[in-house]
Design an enzyme around this catalytic site. Structure first.
Site, mmCIF file in Angstrom:
data_model
loop_
_atom_site.group_PDB
_atom_site.id
_atom_site.type_symbol
_atom_site.label_atom_id
_atom_site.label_comp_id
_atom_site.label_asym_id
_atom_site.label_seq_id
_atom_site.Cartn_x
_atom_site.Cartn_y
_atom_site.Cartn_z
ATOM 1 N N ARG A 128 -58.121 -45.831 -26.810
ATOM 2 C CA ARG A 128 -57.123 -46.695 -27.441
ATOM 3 C C ARG A 128 -57.283 -46.757 -28.960
ATOM 4 N NH1 ARG A 128 -54.562 -49.892 -23.859
ATOM 5 N NH2 ARG A 128 -53.966 -51.299 -25.548
ATOM 6 N N TRP A 155 -57.805 -48.977 -33.835
ATOM 7 C CA TRP A 155 -56.903 -47.919 -34.244
ATOM 8 C C TRP A 155 -56.075 -48.551 -35.356
ATOM 9 C CZ3 TRP A 155 -51.447 -47.069 -33.718
ATOM 10 C CH2 TRP A 155 -51.070 -45.754 -33.944
ATOM 11 N N ASN A 197 -55.428 -57.015 -30.616
ATOM 12 C CA ASN A 197 -54.710 -55.752 -30.444
ATOM 13 C C ASN A 197 -53.234 -56.072 -30.619
ATOM 14 O OD1 ASN A 197 -53.651 -53.282 -29.576
ATOM 15 N ND2 ASN A 197 -53.771 -53.865 -27.420
ATOM 16 N N LYS A 242 -42.074 -27.699 -24.802
ATOM 17 C CA LYS A 242 -42.865 -28.500 -23.853
ATOM 18 C C LYS A 242 -43.096 -27.713 -22.569
ATOM 19 C CE LYS A 242 -43.974 -31.029 -25.555
ATOM 20 N NZ LYS A 242 -44.192 -31.729 -26.791
ATOM 21 N N HIS A 253 -24.084 -13.761 -28.804
ATOM 22 C CA HIS A 253 -24.397 -12.765 -29.835
ATOM 23 C C HIS A 253 -25.637 -11.965 -29.471
ATOM 24 C CE1 HIS A 253 -21.168 -14.290 -32.286
ATOM 25 N NE2 HIS A 253 -21.599 -15.525 -32.009
HETATM 26 O O1 M6R Z 1 -50.601 -33.365 -35.162
HETATM 27 P P1 M6R Z 1 -49.337 -32.665 -35.510
HETATM 28 O O2 M6R Z 1 -48.117 -33.443 -35.199
HETATM 29 O O3 M6R Z 1 -49.306 -32.187 -36.943
HETATM 30 O O4 M6R Z 1 -49.318 -31.370 -34.613
HETATM 31 C C1 M6R Z 1 -48.325 -30.401 -34.760
HETATM 32 C C2 M6R Z 1 -48.275 -29.488 -33.559
HETATM 33 O O5 M6R Z 1 -49.481 -28.795 -33.425
HETATM 34 C C3 M6R Z 1 -47.981 -30.256 -32.273
HETATM 35 O O6 M6R Z 1 -46.804 -30.992 -32.373
HETATM 36 C C4 M6R Z 1 -47.851 -29.298 -31.074
HETATM 37 O O7 M6R Z 1 -46.721 -28.519 -31.221
HETATM 38 C C5 M6R Z 1 -47.826 -30.134 -29.787
HETATM 39 N N1 M6R Z 1 -48.957 -29.833 -28.975
HETATM 40 C C6 M6R Z 1 -46.631 -29.900 -28.959
HETATM 41 O O8 M6R Z 1 -46.627 -30.693 -27.819
#
Ligand code: M6R
Length: 610
Positions: A27, A74, A100, A486, A505
């Site tokens: 967390r 955090w 928190n 993803k 295209h």
């Molecule tokens: O920590 P960041 O947002 O800079 O990371 C950038 C990318 O490495 C990150 O978004 C990556 O594409 C993810 N694992 C996608 O899910």
């Protein structure tokens, strides 16, 4: 998001607090601390950095006592430092608080307290609470906490101790999680079940607006107003691993489900009380400087880049400034035109991505004003940027980014509206209208999550294919790119995202009988055009899964094989909803293929090399 733990019982509290905090490190882990009632007084030890630093400090000088509270932080208000670590105390050192959440009105409360002579030692919102409780104390800690809480606005889970009452521990929950553990002769508080599972499986789950008063032998539950309440004990059957993921099978699924909260947290305190304007005090760029900006560059990697592509549409349509987006690893090498009139927005969940950081430094070297959108206070990006908008998604553990991405979208909406109101490019009524629609997003995401089973069935079918396509137009294209990334990332299924009109295209040659195509159809003004593109792939045998707005079901269903409807929102806001079924799709496809969802092969959460 921070972790809270508390204990009152017959054992030495320090080891219980430390072990509990270890279970809560997911967390937040930028600093930690504990306060223990020694029987005579409160003693506090805290340390910036990982929990191990705190443990080192305590090795030489352990805190002895059977009542205590602990916290792993955090950072949200103030950088990670010893001074900003919890627990926080009042000036008399007789009241100690772990918190928190976020106290939205802490600045006004702090000003009043300063005028009354209180001295503050940290930059946190939490320190205000310990002072408020001290001010309200008239011999009963429960009443003091109730009075203090009534003055606070925002989100808070609290653990409160006072030197005056060594046999009572007070806990409060309001929009941040808190549970109470019930043992024989001992009681616990914690942000999450794993922290106390070693000692008890009987818990009370506090709801918003509830508080608990713990002694060694009993737990009394009240509303914040002081009305007694009765609650059933919940018996936890989960093993530790399941409990750490909040009962979900994977961190990714947990984080997908945390999005409504992440949206609320990222918006909290950034919209005026009348709901008509955006408040971003963290932005130091003055209105005059903003008026001098003639172009915007958005630079990021991976998923953060896809949020940036939505950000481009948002800023261009609201603030009417030209925006370019760049993949950070390319930015420096294409000699971009960067001048002092350029606003460079870097987006990074971790704030440590090497390419994004290098782009930030290049932009600064050229004299641009750099604004960062990041999820980690005190990260390199946050420290080096001129302005920072922190997304309050809480730590993201799964490598596949979900709640960090959608919180970045929320940050872009807020920023776009802020720029529009400062530059006068949108009517006040339109800004209020968009803010009202944003307010509904968390509930709308809940509705989508409730239909997870529908997506699961589609994901299982898709997992049998080795190639598929995502298509969309306009802002839907940016979401298609994110959906495709993803899916590749965690299911290892090859997919491509295309602007729907671009397929013919070249790529259309790859469409044949049974190829899955996932089509986003959320943009009203492009709806007919996208439908035509769907017909093109259908005519070549594609199996189309459509994502459309509620109300289009009857019509869209005629053109696609399977349809998923998302609740209606404004066209600009649809990415915050339409991406959710795509996240679930990749999650369930990965699951069906038996992959390690949270730790996909070849990838790391934070990419600190070029
Ligand atoms: O920590 P960041 O947002 O800079 O990371 C950038 C990318 O490495 C990150 O978004 C990556 O594409 C993810 N694992 C996608 O899910």
């Amino acid at each position: 998001m921070c972790g809270i733990v508390g204990y009152i019982g017959y054992r030495e509290t320090q080891p219980i607090l430390i072990e509990g905090l270890k279970k809560l490190e997911y967390r937040g882990y930028d600093s930690a601390g504990i306060a223990v009632h020694t029987g005579q007084k409160l003693e506090v030890t805290k340390s910036v950095g990982r929990l191990a630093n705190l443990e080192n400090r305590l090795t030489g000088e352990p805190l002895c006592g059977t009542v205590g509270i602990g916290h792993t932080r955090w950072a949200t208000h103030g950088k990670p430092s010893d001074a900003n670590s919890h627990p926080h105390t009042d000036n008399s050192l007789k009241f100690s608080v772990v918190h928190n959440g976020i106290i939205e009105n802490y600045l006004e409360l702090k000003e009043e307290l300063v005028q009354e002579g209180h001295r503050f030692l940290s930059e946190t919102d939490t320190e205000v609470i310990s002072h408020l409780v001290a001010v309200e104390y008239e011999g009963d800690i429960v009443k003091a906490v109730q009075k203090a809480v009534r003055k606070m606005r925002g989100a808070f889970a609290l653990g409160v101790l006072t030197e005056h009452e060594p046999d009572r521990l007070v806990a409060v929950r309001y929009a941040s999680p808190l549970i109470i553990g019930v043992g024989e002769g001992e009681k616990f508080i914690a942000s999450d079940i794993p922290a106390i599972l070693e000692y008890t499986r009987d818990i009370y789950i506090l709801e918003d607006g509830e508080m608990a008063v713990l002694t060694r032998d009993r737990v009394d539950l009240f509303t914040i107003e002081g009305n007694p309440i009765a609650k059933d004990v919940f018996h936890v059957n989960w093993d530790l691993m399941t409990a750490e993921k909040g009962g979900y099978d994977h961190f990714m699924l947990k984080e997908i489900h945390e999005q409504p909260k992440a949206y609320r947290d990222t918006m909290r305190g950034r919209i005026s009380e009348d709901g008509r304007s955006v408040v971003l005090p963290e932005i130091k760029l003055t209105p005059e400087q903003l008026r001098g900006i003639n172009r915007v560059h958005i630079v990021a990697c991976g998923t953060a880049m896809h949020a940036g592509m939505v950000g481009k549409t948002v800023i261009e349509s609201l603030a009417r400034l030209p925006v370019e987006t760049d993949v950070a690893s390319e930015y420096r090498y294409r000699s971009p035109i960067i001048t002092p009139e350029t606003l460079v927005i870097v987006v990074s969940q971790s704030g440590e991505t090497a390419d994004t950081l290098a782009a930030l430094r290049e932009a600064k070297r050229c004299g641009a004003h750099v604004l960062a959108i990041t999820n980690v206070v005190g990260s390199s990006v946050a420290r080096e940027a001129d302005d920072v908008i922190i997304t309050l998604a809480g730590p993201e553990i799964a490598v596949a980014s979900t709640k960090a991405y959608t919180s970045q979208l929320i940050a872009f909406y807020l920023l776009g509206l802020y720029m529009a109101q400062t530059l006068g490019t949108q009517e006040e009524a339109r800004i209020a209208h968009i803010l009202a629609a944003m307010d509904s997003l968390p509930d709308q995401v809940e509705k989508i999550l409730a239909q997870s089973d529908t997506v699961k069935g589609i994901a299982e079918a898709i997992s049998k294919h080795s190639n598929l396509f995502f298509i969309g137009r306009g802002i839907d294209y940016a979401v298609a790119l994110e959906g495709s990334l993803k899916l590749k990332e965690i299911s290892y299924i090859h997919s491509e995202a295309y602007a729907a009109g671009e397929l013919k295209h070249g790529t259309l040659a790859l469409i044949e009988e049974g190829v899955p195509v996932i089509a986003l159809l959320t943009q009203e003004d492009l709806y007919e055009k996208t439908l035509s593109n769907i017909k093109e792939v259908k005519a070549r045998g594609a199996d189309v899964f459509g994502i459309a707005n509620e109300g289009h079901e009857a019509e869209a269903a005629k053109s696609v094989d399977t349809l998923f409807s998302i609740p209606r929102t404004l066209p600009l806001l649809t990415p915050a909803l339409s991406v959710v079924p795509l996240q679930l799709l990749s999650y369930y496809a990965s699951l069906a293929l038996g992959h390690d969802v949270d730790k996909p092969r070849n990838l790391a959460k934070s990419v600190t090399v070029e």
